[in-house]
Design an enzyme around this catalytic site. Structure first.
Site, PDB file in Angstrom:
ATOM      1  N   HIS A 154       0.814  -1.222   0.000  1.00 25.93           N
ATOM      2  CA  HIS A 154       0.000   0.000   0.000  1.00 25.93           C
ATOM      3  C   HIS A 154       0.850   1.276   0.000  1.00 25.93           C
ATOM      4  CE1 HIS A 154      -3.688  -2.196   0.459  1.00 25.93           C
ATOM      5  NE2 HIS A 154      -3.336  -2.725   1.613  1.00 25.93           N
ATOM      6  N   ASP A 190      -2.694 -10.599  -2.456  1.00 25.70           N
ATOM      7  CA  ASP A 190      -3.204 -10.210  -1.152  1.00 25.70           C
ATOM      8  C   ASP A 190      -4.700  -9.908  -1.289  1.00 25.70           C
ATOM      9  OD1 ASP A 190      -2.034  -8.867   1.639  1.00 25.70           O
ATOM     10  OD2 ASP A 190      -3.794  -7.806   0.891  1.00 25.70           O
ATOM     11  N   HIS A 192      -6.277  -7.340  -0.310  1.00 25.03           N
ATOM     12  CA  HIS A 192      -6.460  -5.933  -0.639  1.00 25.03           C
ATOM     13  C   HIS A 192      -5.580  -5.535  -1.829  1.00 25.03           C
ATOM     14  CE1 HIS A 192      -7.316  -6.366   3.730  1.00 25.03           C
ATOM     15  NE2 HIS A 192      -8.365  -5.648   3.407  1.00 25.03           N
ATOM     16  N   ASP A 279      -4.297 -13.018   3.967  1.00 27.38           N
ATOM     17  CA  ASP A 279      -5.564 -12.488   4.447  1.00 27.38           C
ATOM     18  C   ASP A 279      -6.729 -12.905   3.556  1.00 27.38           C
ATOM     19  OD1 ASP A 279      -4.508 -10.916   2.451  1.00 27.38           O
ATOM     20  OD2 ASP A 279      -4.825  -9.004   3.468  1.00 27.38           O
TER      21      ASP A 279
END
Length: 334
Positions: A154, A190, A192, A279
């Protein structure tokens, strides 16, 4: 498979984050790394390759901010960790700003990514871990694993967010380019979307970014990762986003990953970086996919079948008790 981890990566340990309108316990805890280390049987301590490879990706003023922000926060009379609360969403430009509140908003895009006195050391060590795995593969190993913590995807060139401060996948990809690998691909799996990685390479033709992730229409980071984001300028066509709905299981995720792998094959990379997040597991506390522990071995085997020299960098995964088994399963697929 060789694995790398530096003990300084445990030093970043904020107490709280702002989540869903209230302060809650910080989810990206040092125990995540401890569980993975136990499951994989330990890891080598990486050599220190200095700040130069980091500065190939990240702005020097931003790195200085990460080092200095905790002291500026304390000098302003603040308690706890430094957390931004004001963001320049319109007219973001390189103003000369000195107040810590302004700097935090200038270099961050959410309030879930505190900066502590130990953050820079931990993020720097995480980057060195990614560089060690990258160099191992450049030296001839087919695959290596970097237990990166804090994670990275991110973080942009001059901003942090999503628990990420330095973009370890981007640092690894740029190091491979600087070592002479002409075409580098990044596969991000991932839960996200890796908005920072996309942002860093969005206008470049030499790095292909493919991401399989939760639809940002419903999930963080919301503003990036939509299917119509394909790159721009020289990088037009070198970004591929494959957003999926909440509740996605192995069959759907595996099919999307196959689409990403086909696109990477067409790009013909000399080197692959995998941003791996666990995740996507069915019990993750902040995510909504339904992958199981054995599924990770299958997904990894699909990647490994292509034979690309591959550096795996660890991203998310917040079901701490299951994290080690999920990472071990993914590694077993190689």
């Amino acid at each position: 498979m060789r694995a790398f981890f530096h003990p300084d990566q445990l030093r970043h340990a904020p107490a709280l984050e702002l989540h869903n309108g209230g302060f809650t316990a910080y989810a990206e805890v040092p125990a995540r790394a401890d569980m993975i280390l136990t499951a994989i049987g330990g890891a080598e301590v990486p050599a220190d390759r200095g700040e130069a490879p980091i500065l190939r990706v990240h702005d020097a003023d931003y790195c200085r901010f990460l080092r200095e922000a905790p002291a500026l926060w304390q000098a302003a009379g603040r308690a706890g960790e430094a957390i931004p609360y004001a963001f320049p969403i319109v007219g973001r430009r390189p103003l000369r700003l000195d107040r810590i509140d302004a700097l935090l908003g200038r270099h961050g895009f959410d309030a879930t990514t505190p900066i502590t006195a130990e953050t820079w050391d931990a993020a720097y060590a995480s980057a060195q871990t990614a560089l060690a795995a990258t160099q191992t593969v450049l030296d001839g190993e087919r695959v290596a694993f970097a237990l990166c913590r804090p994670p990275g995807h991110h973080a942009g060139a001059d901003y942090c967010g999503g628990y990420c401060h330095l973009n370890v996948a981007a640092i690894a990809a740029q190091a491979a380019r600087d070592a002479g690998r002409a075409r580098v691909a990044i596969l991000d799996i991932d839960y996200h979307h890796g908005n920072g990685t996309q942002d860093i390479f969005y206008d470049r033709a030499d790095v292909f970014y493919a991401s399989v992730h939760a639809d940002p229409a419903s999930d963080y980071p919301f503003y990036w990762g939509h299917a119509d984001e394909r790159g721009e300028g020289d990088g037009a066509g070198t970004t591929l986003n494959l957003p999926l709905p909440q509740g996605t299981d192995l069959a759907t995720f595996r099919a999307a990953q196959a689409t990403a792998l086909d696109a990477i094959t067409a790009f013909a990379p000399d080197f692959l970086v995998v941003s791996f997040g666990a995740d996507t597991w069915e019990g993750d506390p902040i995510s909504r996919f339904r992958l199981t522990t054995p599924d990770y071995a299958l997904l990894a085997a699909d990647i490994a079948a292509h034979g690309w020299p591959t550096a795996i960098v660890m991203e998310g995964g917040y079901a701490v008790d299951a994290l080690g088994a999920n990472v071990a399963s993914f590694r077993s697929g190689f």
